[in-house]
Design a protein around this motif. Structure first.
Motif, PDB file in Angstrom:
ATOM      1  N   CYS A   3      -3.206  10.120   1.484  1.00 35.93           N
ATOM      2  CA  CYS A   3      -3.094   8.685   1.750  1.00 35.93           C
ATOM      3  C   CYS A   3      -2.366   8.497   3.071  1.00 35.93           C
ATOM      4  O   CYS A   3      -1.254   9.008   3.236  1.00 35.93           O
ATOM      5  N   VAL A   4      -3.013   7.780   3.999  1.00 38.65           N
ATOM      6  CA  VAL A   4      -2.409   7.576   5.318  1.00 38.65           C
ATOM      7  C   VAL A   4      -2.538   6.115   5.736  1.00 38.65           C
ATOM      8  O   VAL A   4      -3.433   5.406   5.285  1.00 38.65           O
ATOM      9  N   THR A   5      -1.639   5.691   6.600  1.00 40.14           N
ATOM     10  CA  THR A   5      -1.682   4.322   7.111  1.00 40.14           C
ATOM     11  C   THR A   5      -2.522   4.212   8.383  1.00 40.14           C
ATOM     12  O   THR A   5      -2.726   3.117   8.888  1.00 40.14           O
ATOM     13  N   THR A   6      -3.006   5.326   8.867  1.00 43.58           N
ATOM     14  CA  THR A   6      -3.830   5.338  10.075  1.00 43.58           C
ATOM     15  C   THR A   6      -5.308   5.243   9.709  1.00 43.58           C
ATOM     16  O   THR A   6      -5.692   5.436   8.557  1.00 43.58           O
ATOM     17  N   SER A   7      -6.141   4.988  10.714  1.00 41.60           N
ATOM     18  CA  SER A   7      -7.575   4.842  10.459  1.00 41.60           C
ATOM     19  C   SER A   7      -8.319   6.176  10.487  1.00 41.60           C
ATOM     20  O   SER A   7      -9.491   6.227  10.144  1.00 41.60           O
ATOM     21  N   VAL A  78      -7.549   5.836   3.712  1.00 45.95           N
ATOM     22  CA  VAL A  78      -7.064   5.555   5.071  1.00 45.95           C
ATOM     23  C   VAL A  78      -6.725   4.072   5.167  1.00 45.95           C
ATOM     24  O   VAL A  78      -7.135   3.268   4.343  1.00 45.95           O
ATOM     25  N   ASN A  79      -5.967   3.742   6.199  1.00 43.41           N
ATOM     26  CA  ASN A  79      -5.518   2.356   6.422  1.00 43.41           C
ATOM     27  C   ASN A  79      -4.780   1.799   5.210  1.00 43.41           C
ATOM     28  O   ASN A  79      -4.925   0.619   4.871  1.00 43.41           O
ATOM     29  N   LEU A  80      -3.984   2.619   4.564  1.00 42.01           N
ATOM     30  CA  LEU A  80      -3.240   2.199   3.379  1.00 42.01           C
ATOM     31  C   LEU A  80      -2.197   1.152   3.765  1.00 42.01           C
ATOM     32  O   LEU A  80      -1.458   1.315   4.745  1.00 42.01           O
ATOM     33  N   ARG A  81      -2.144   0.088   2.985  1.00 45.73           N
ATOM     34  CA  ARG A  81      -1.192  -0.996   3.215  1.00 45.73           C
ATOM     35  C   ARG A  81      -0.599  -1.435   1.887  1.00 45.73           C
ATOM     36  O   ARG A  81      -1.195  -1.250   0.827  1.00 45.73           O
ATOM     37  N   PHE A  82       0.557  -2.052   1.966  1.00 48.11           N
ATOM     38  CA  PHE A  82       1.214  -2.673   0.820  1.00 48.11           C
ATOM     39  C   PHE A  82       1.488  -4.128   1.161  1.00 48.11           C
ATOM     40  O   PHE A  82       1.827  -4.443   2.304  1.00 48.11           O
ATOM     41  N   THR A  83       1.366  -4.975   0.179  1.00 48.01           N
ATOM     42  CA  THR A  83       1.728  -6.372   0.360  1.00 48.01           C
ATOM     43  C   THR A  83       2.367  -6.866  -0.926  1.00 48.01           C
ATOM     44  O   THR A  83       2.169  -6.278  -1.987  1.00 48.01           O
ATOM     45  N   GLY A  90      10.229 -15.785 -10.834  1.00 55.10           N
ATOM     46  CA  GLY A  90      10.761 -14.569 -11.426  1.00 55.10           C
ATOM     47  C   GLY A  90       9.791 -13.410 -11.519  1.00 55.10           C
ATOM     48  O   GLY A  90      10.100 -12.388 -12.116  1.00 55.10           O
ATOM     49  N   ALA A  91       8.594 -13.524 -10.930  1.00 51.73           N
ATOM     50  CA  ALA A  91       7.625 -12.424 -10.984  1.00 51.73           C
ATOM     51  C   ALA A  91       6.949 -12.266  -9.621  1.00 51.73           C
ATOM     52  O   ALA A  91       6.582 -13.241  -8.982  1.00 51.73           O
ATOM     53  N   SER A  92       6.787 -11.012  -9.211  1.00 54.13           N
ATOM     54  CA  SER A  92       6.145 -10.695  -7.938  1.00 54.13           C
ATOM     55  C   SER A  92       5.045  -9.677  -8.148  1.00 54.13           C
ATOM     56  O   SER A  92       5.108  -8.857  -9.063  1.00 54.13           O
ATOM     57  N   GLU A  93       4.058  -9.721  -7.263  1.00 54.83           N
ATOM     58  CA  GLU A  93       2.983  -8.739  -7.277  1.00 54.83           C
ATOM     59  C   GLU A  93       3.161  -7.809  -6.094  1.00 54.83           C
ATOM     60  O   GLU A  93       3.467  -8.256  -4.986  1.00 54.83           O
ATOM     61  N   ILE A  94       2.959  -6.529  -6.323  1.00 59.52           N
ATOM     62  CA  ILE A  94       2.860  -5.560  -5.235  1.00 59.52           C
ATOM     63  C   ILE A  94       1.441  -5.036  -5.275  1.00 59.52           C
ATOM     64  O   ILE A  94       0.947  -4.607  -6.326  1.00 59.52           O
ATOM     65  N   LEU A  95       0.770  -5.085  -4.134  1.00 56.13           N
ATOM     66  CA  LEU A  95      -0.615  -4.649  -4.017  1.00 56.13           C
ATOM     67  C   LEU A  95      -0.688  -3.521  -2.998  1.00 56.13           C
ATOM     68  O   LEU A  95      -0.167  -3.658  -1.887  1.00 56.13           O
ATOM     69  N   ALA A  96      -1.307  -2.417  -3.383  1.00 57.05           N
ATOM     70  CA  ALA A  96      -1.618  -1.318  -2.461  1.00 57.05           C
ATOM     71  C   ALA A  96      -3.123  -1.363  -2.227  1.00 57.05           C
ATOM     72  O   ALA A  96      -3.890  -1.496  -3.190  1.00 57.05           O
ATOM     73  N   TYR A  97      -3.543  -1.270  -0.969  1.00 53.05           N
ATOM     74  CA  TYR A  97      -4.973  -1.300  -0.693  1.00 53.05           C
ATOM     75  C   TYR A  97      -5.286  -0.475   0.542  1.00 53.05           C
ATOM     76  O   TYR A  97      -4.422  -0.239   1.398  1.00 53.05           O
ATOM     77  N   GLY A  98      -6.504   0.005   0.599  1.00 48.32           N
ATOM     78  CA  GLY A  98      -6.946   0.800   1.728  1.00 48.32           C
ATOM     79  C   GLY A  98      -8.428   1.085   1.586  1.00 48.32           C
ATOM     80  O   GLY A  98      -9.117   0.484   0.756  1.00 48.32           O
ATOM     81  N   THR A  99      -8.905   2.036   2.380  1.00 41.54           N
ATOM     82  CA  THR A  99     -10.313   2.404   2.383  1.00 41.54           C
ATOM     83  C   THR A  99     -10.467   3.824   1.866  1.00 41.54           C
ATOM     84  O   THR A  99      -9.853   4.750   2.398  1.00 41.54           O
ATOM     85  N   ALA A 100     -11.294   3.979   0.829  1.00 44.39           N
ATOM     86  CA  ALA A 100     -11.583   5.292   0.273  1.00 44.39           C
ATOM     87  C   ALA A 100     -12.608   5.986   1.146  1.00 44.39           C
ATOM     88  O   ALA A 100     -13.611   5.372   1.546  1.00 44.39           O
ATOM     89  N   VAL A 101     -12.379   7.264   1.462  1.00 42.44           N
ATOM     90  CA  VAL A 101     -13.288   8.013   2.330  1.00 42.44           C
ATOM     91  C   VAL A 101     -13.496   9.416   1.785  1.00 42.44           C
ATOM     92  O   VAL A 101     -12.683   9.944   1.030  1.00 42.44           O
ATOM     93  N   LYS A 102     -14.603  10.009   2.232  1.00 39.24           N
ATOM     94  CA  LYS A 102     -14.900  11.431   2.008  1.00 39.24           C
ATOM     95  C   LYS A 102     -14.567  12.159   3.304  1.00 39.24           C
ATOM     96  O   LYS A 102     -14.796  11.629   4.397  1.00 39.24           O
ATOM     97  N   LEU A 103     -14.035  13.357   3.182  1.00 39.95           N
ATOM     98  CA  LEU A 103     -13.624  14.143   4.343  1.00 39.95           C
ATOM     99  C   LEU A 103     -14.400  15.460   4.429  1.00 39.95           C
ATOM    100  O   LEU A 103     -14.872  15.984   3.431  1.00 39.95           O
ATOM    101  N   ARG A 104     -14.464  15.965   5.644  1.00 41.80           N
ATOM    102  CA  ARG A 104     -14.970  17.309   5.877  1.00 41.80           C
ATOM    103  C   ARG A 104     -13.828  18.144   6.365  1.00 41.80           C
ATOM    104  O   ARG A 104     -12.970  17.760   7.060  1.00 41.80           O
TER     105      ARG A 104
END
Length: 104
Positions: A3-7, A78-83, A90-104
């Motif tokens: 999992c990376v924050t880069t593209s 890739v492009n993993l982000r949190f918001t 009294g309640a908050s949401e944490i969302l993790a999102y990104g793009t799933a990829v296949k690698l060589r």
């Protein structure tokens, strides 16, 4: 699961983009943590109970995003982000999102 924050991932080639993956957690406050938080607002300092709560929620959101990626057959996210957002008093949401990829 990588999992990376880069593209891109240095030394690896993205061979296929599978799509967006997400994982979220809605976390509510705990009465005991609220009492300690109230004291901390008087004396100052880190509110460790909330820090721990949000760390756990962030880890769970990431684990859910990874599970989503694995279900799509991904090798990485890739492009993993949190918001975060307030859902209700009294309640908050944490969302993790990104793009799933296949690698060589």
């Amino acid at each position: 699961m990588l999992c990376v924050t880069t593209s891109d991932i240095i030394g690896r080639e993205i061979t296929e983009t599978l799509g967006v993956v997400t994982g979220n957690v809605v976390q509510s406050k705990h009465v005991g943590r609220d009492i300690m938080a109230g004291l901390k607002t008087i004396f100052g300092g880190e509110i460790r109970g909330y820090t721990e709560m949000l760390t756990e929620a962030r880890e769970e959101a990431l684990n859910r995003a990874i599970a989503d990626a694995q279900s799509q057959g991904a090798d990485a996210i890739v492009n993993l982000r949190f918001t975060t957002s307030a859902i209700m008093q009294g309640a908050s949401e944490i969302l993790a999102y990104g793009t799933a990829v296949k690698l060589r």
